[in-house]
Design an enzyme around this catalytic site. Structure first.
Site, mmCIF file in Angstrom:
data_model
loop_
_atom_site.group_PDB
_atom_site.id
_atom_site.type_symbol
_atom_site.label_atom_id
_atom_site.label_comp_id
_atom_site.label_asym_id
_atom_site.label_seq_id
_atom_site.Cartn_x
_atom_site.Cartn_y
_atom_site.Cartn_z
ATOM 1 N N LYS A 100 -6.064 -11.126 -4.939
ATOM 2 C CA LYS A 100 -6.473 -9.967 -4.181
ATOM 3 C C LYS A 100 -7.906 -9.577 -4.502
ATOM 4 O O LYS A 100 -8.523 -8.786 -3.818
ATOM 5 C CB LYS A 100 -5.571 -8.766 -4.535
ATOM 6 C CG LYS A 100 -4.108 -8.963 -4.307
ATOM 7 C CD LYS A 100 -3.378 -7.674 -4.756
ATOM 8 C CE LYS A 100 -2.072 -8.005 -5.413
ATOM 9 N NZ LYS A 100 -1.474 -6.824 -6.080
ATOM 10 N N ASP A 117 -14.257 -17.759 -13.970
ATOM 11 C CA ASP A 117 -14.179 -17.552 -15.408
ATOM 12 C C ASP A 117 -13.982 -18.932 -16.058
ATOM 13 O O ASP A 117 -14.927 -19.694 -16.228
ATOM 14 C CB ASP A 117 -13.003 -16.587 -15.626
ATOM 15 C CG ASP A 117 -12.866 -16.099 -17.052
ATOM 16 O OD1 ASP A 117 -13.866 -15.669 -17.620
ATOM 17 O OD2 ASP A 117 -11.735 -16.143 -17.586
#
Ligand code: IMP
Ligand code: MG
Length: 182
Positions: free
Chosen positions: A42, A102
């Site tokens: 999301k 990441d």
């Protein structure tokens, strides 16, 4: 400012400049292509909403969602696709739109998956990147900004589904997530 935020990294004005500049580059690069924006749920919804309005080309927009299993702050590398694109993408030049890269596990998995489905081309646009945390190599064509290794929230990015609606991006105070699942 929200009391759980240590410092603001990018305010609304800076986010708008970053998004518009990415949109201009994508507009140049995707002329005469069949652009399918794949927004990763999301975290990237707010970035996607701004980015598509900065791309001056027709496009189709779809959503994918992944989940990763393992310990809290370190990604396990086991990424599962829990929402896929429900039609053939063979005719499309896919641009994956992500909030942050990441370890790289999520985007590596998504790129492999979309290439397997025979997309004409697959590229990545991420608003943010934490290069110091990379565990696997991923070729990212568009990066909005590089950020240091701290946990950040706002403008779609969450901690435990909170803080997504902040209009800026900031560093979360470590005491908020210490001893909790990220
Ligand atoms: P990766 O698979 O380790 O590259 O993880 C990417 C996903 O982890 C992103 O799509 C985010 O949902 C989440 N993530 C990584 N770092 C942060 C952060 O600092 N704040 C919020 N979410 C993050
Ligand atoms: Mg995400």
């Amino acid at each position: 400012m929200n009391e759980d935020i240590e410092r603001v990294l990018f305010d609304e004005n800076e986010l708008s400049k970053i998004t518009k500049s990415l949109g201009q580059r994508i507009t140049q690069d995707y002329k005469n292509k069949n652009l399918l924006i794949v927004s990763v749920l999301k975290g990237s919804i707010i970035f996607t909403a701004d980015l598509v309005r900065a791309i001056e080309l027709p496009s189709r927009i779809e959503f994918m969602q992944t989940s990763s299993y393992g310990s809290s702050s370190v990604s396990s590398g086991c990424v599962k696709i829990i929402r896929d694109i429900p039609f053939s993408i063979e005719e499309y030049d896919v641009l994956i739109v992500e909030d942050i890269i990441d370890s790289g596990y999520t985007l590596k998995k998504l790129v492999e998956h979309l290439k397997q489905k025979n997309a004409k081309s697959v590229n990545i646009c991420t608003l943010l990147s934490k290069p110091s945390r990379r565990r696997v190599e991923v070729d990212v064509k568009y990066i909005g900004q590089e950020v240091p290794d701290s946990f950040i929230v706002g403008y779609g990015l969450d901690f435990a589904d909170k803080y997504r609606s902040l209009p800026y991006i900031g560093v979360l105070k470590p005491q908020v997530y210490e001893n909790q699942e990220v």
